[in-house]
Design an enzyme around this catalytic site. Structure first.
Site, PDB file in Angstrom:
ATOM      1  N   ARG A 105       0.826  -1.216   0.000  1.00  0.00           N
ATOM      2  CA  ARG A 105       0.000   0.000   0.000  1.00  0.00           C
ATOM      3  C   ARG A 105       0.860   1.266   0.000  1.00  0.00           C
ATOM      4  NH1 ARG A 105      -5.286  -0.356   0.912  1.00  0.00           N
ATOM      5  NH2 ARG A 105      -5.365  -2.309   2.033  1.00  0.00           N
ATOM      6  N   MET A 113     -11.741   3.191  -4.597  1.00  0.00           N
ATOM      7  CA  MET A 113     -12.006   1.989  -3.798  1.00  0.00           C
ATOM      8  C   MET A 113     -10.753   1.376  -3.176  1.00  0.00           C
ATOM      9  SD  MET A 113     -15.192   1.964  -3.896  1.00  0.00           S
ATOM     10  CE  MET A 113     -15.672   0.394  -3.208  1.00  0.00           C
ATOM     11  N   ARG A 114      -9.846   2.205  -2.727  1.00  0.00           N
ATOM     12  CA  ARG A 114      -8.667   1.711  -2.020  1.00  0.00           C
ATOM     13  C   ARG A 114      -8.584   2.395  -0.669  1.00  0.00           C
ATOM     14  NH1 ARG A 114      -6.864  -2.705  -3.349  1.00  0.00           N
ATOM     15  NH2 ARG A 114      -4.864  -2.262  -2.380  1.00  0.00           N
ATOM     16  N   LEU A 122      -6.415   4.080   2.041  1.00  0.00           N
ATOM     17  CA  LEU A 122      -5.145   4.805   1.927  1.00  0.00           C
ATOM     18  C   LEU A 122      -4.314   4.607   3.195  1.00  0.00           C
ATOM     19  CD1 LEU A 122      -6.840   7.948   0.441  1.00  0.00           C
ATOM     20  CD2 LEU A 122      -5.207   6.487  -0.787  1.00  0.00           C
ATOM     21  N   HIS A 135     -19.379   9.582   1.158  1.00  0.00           N
ATOM     22  CA  HIS A 135     -19.743   8.247   1.612  1.00  0.00           C
ATOM     23  C   HIS A 135     -21.261   8.110   1.579  1.00  0.00           C
ATOM     24  CE1 HIS A 135     -19.355   4.503   3.810  1.00  0.00           C
ATOM     25  NE2 HIS A 135     -20.347   4.909   4.588  1.00  0.00           N
ATOM     26  N   ASP A 189     -13.830   6.593   7.239  1.00  0.00           N
ATOM     27  CA  ASP A 189     -15.135   7.283   7.262  1.00  0.00           C
ATOM     28  C   ASP A 189     -15.394   8.004   8.576  1.00  0.00           C
ATOM     29  OD1 ASP A 189     -15.634   6.305   4.680  1.00  0.00           O
ATOM     30  OD2 ASP A 189     -16.535   4.472   5.462  1.00  0.00           O
TER      31      ASP A 189
HETATM   32  C1  GRF Z   1     -20.588   6.802  -4.672  1.00  0.00           C
HETATM   33  O1  GRF Z   1     -21.792   6.203  -4.315  1.00  0.00           O
HETATM   34  C2  GRF Z   1     -19.833   7.219  -3.450  1.00  0.00           C
HETATM   35  O2  GRF Z   1     -20.653   7.461  -2.347  1.00  0.00           O
HETATM   36  C3  GRF Z   1     -18.948   6.048  -3.162  1.00  0.00           C
HETATM   37  O3  GRF Z   1     -18.638   5.512  -4.424  1.00  0.00           O
HETATM   38  C4  GRF Z   1     -19.649   5.840  -5.363  1.00  0.00           C
HETATM   39  C5  GRF Z   1     -18.974   6.420  -6.571  1.00  0.00           C
HETATM   40  O4  GRF Z   1     -19.843   6.538  -7.665  1.00  0.00           O
HETATM   41  N1  GRF Z   1     -17.812   6.478  -2.374  1.00  0.00           N
HETATM   42  P1  GRF Z   1     -19.328   7.250  -9.014  1.00  0.00           P
HETATM   43  O5  GRF Z   1     -18.120   6.473  -9.514  1.00  0.00           O
HETATM   44  O6  GRF Z   1     -18.986   8.669  -8.686  1.00  0.00           O
HETATM   45  O7  GRF Z   1     -20.468   7.141  -9.956  1.00  0.00           O
END
Ligand code: GRF
Length: 210
Positions: free
Chosen positions: A61, A86-87, A89, A105, A141
């Site tokens: 990481r 989606m990682r 950090l 979030h 979060d």
């Molecule tokens: C969103 O629902 C956000 O809350 C979450 O990931 C999603 C991203 O959606 N963190 P997009 O790629 O902006 O359409």
């Protein structure tokens, strides 16, 4: 003018909302850890430079985060916006960007940190759901919340219907929060204090959609 980098992994509809918002800051670059992320197409269509930094190519990481950090420095970025990135950090990276990095979030934080928020809201039988823009801290979060979109959960809602409506709400509250940072309405001080219009922000600014 505040220089913004947006970090993505997927569709990038939040990135699109930020592009369309004509912020007073400038999106100088988009980083994706996934080469196939549609968000990259969106950036290219708007002539925003992109970087693909694949986490799989790095031993750990910290090594991955360091390459991202170098890219952000190369773009001379003031604000890092996580938009479906989606990682998780590393603590070192988060510390370097403390007070300069925000996330969105899909829940009313501090409720439902982590994944599968829509399903968990349905399981509990909550009547309210929403999304939260917050500063990023090492704890997942858990950083100070800036804005929140709140909506009602209807009897016939399912995970896909909630996801769709939460997305639409995100596209309102994220550009608003980022614009407030860009124009100084929201300020993060080095001591960790967050100000909104010069006053300490006690709780997130809330937008209700009923
Ligand atoms: C969103 O629902 C956000 O809350 C979450 O990931 C999603 C991203 O959606 N963190 P997009 O790629 O902006 O359409």
């Amino acid at each position: 003018m505040i220089k913004i980098a947006v970090l993505v992994s997927g569709s990038g509809s939040n990135l699109q909302a930020l592009i369309d918002a004509n912020l007073s800051g400038k999106i100088v670059g988009v980083i994706s850890n996934k080469p196939e992320a549609y968000a990259l197409e969106r950036a290219k269509k708007s002539n925003i430079q992109t970087a693909i930094i694949e986490h799989k190519q790095y031993p750990n990481r910290e090594a991955f985060d360091d390459v991202m950090h170098q890219q952000l420095l190369a773009w001379d970025v003031d604000l890092v916006v996580l938009a479906g990135f989606m990682r998780i950090l590393s603590e070192g990276f988060v510390q370097k960007w403390q007070g300069k990095m925000v996330n969105i979030h899909p829940s009313l934080l501090p409720h439902y940190k982590g994944m599968h928020t829509h399903q968990r809201v349905l399981n509990t039988g909550d009547i309210l759901h929403g999304c939260t823009v917050h500063y990023v801290t090492a704890e997942l979060d858990a950083g100070q919340a800036l804005t929140q979109g709140i909506m009602q959960v209807n009897l016939h809602d399912t995970v896909p219907t909630l996801a769709e409506r939460i997305h639409r709400l995100e596209h309102v509250i994220y550009p608003q929060a980022i614009e407030w940072i860009c124009n100084g309405t929201i300020q993060h001080h080095e001591n960790g204090q967050v100000l909104y219009k010069g006053q300490q922000l006690e709780k997130p600014i809330q937008f209700c959609q009923f």
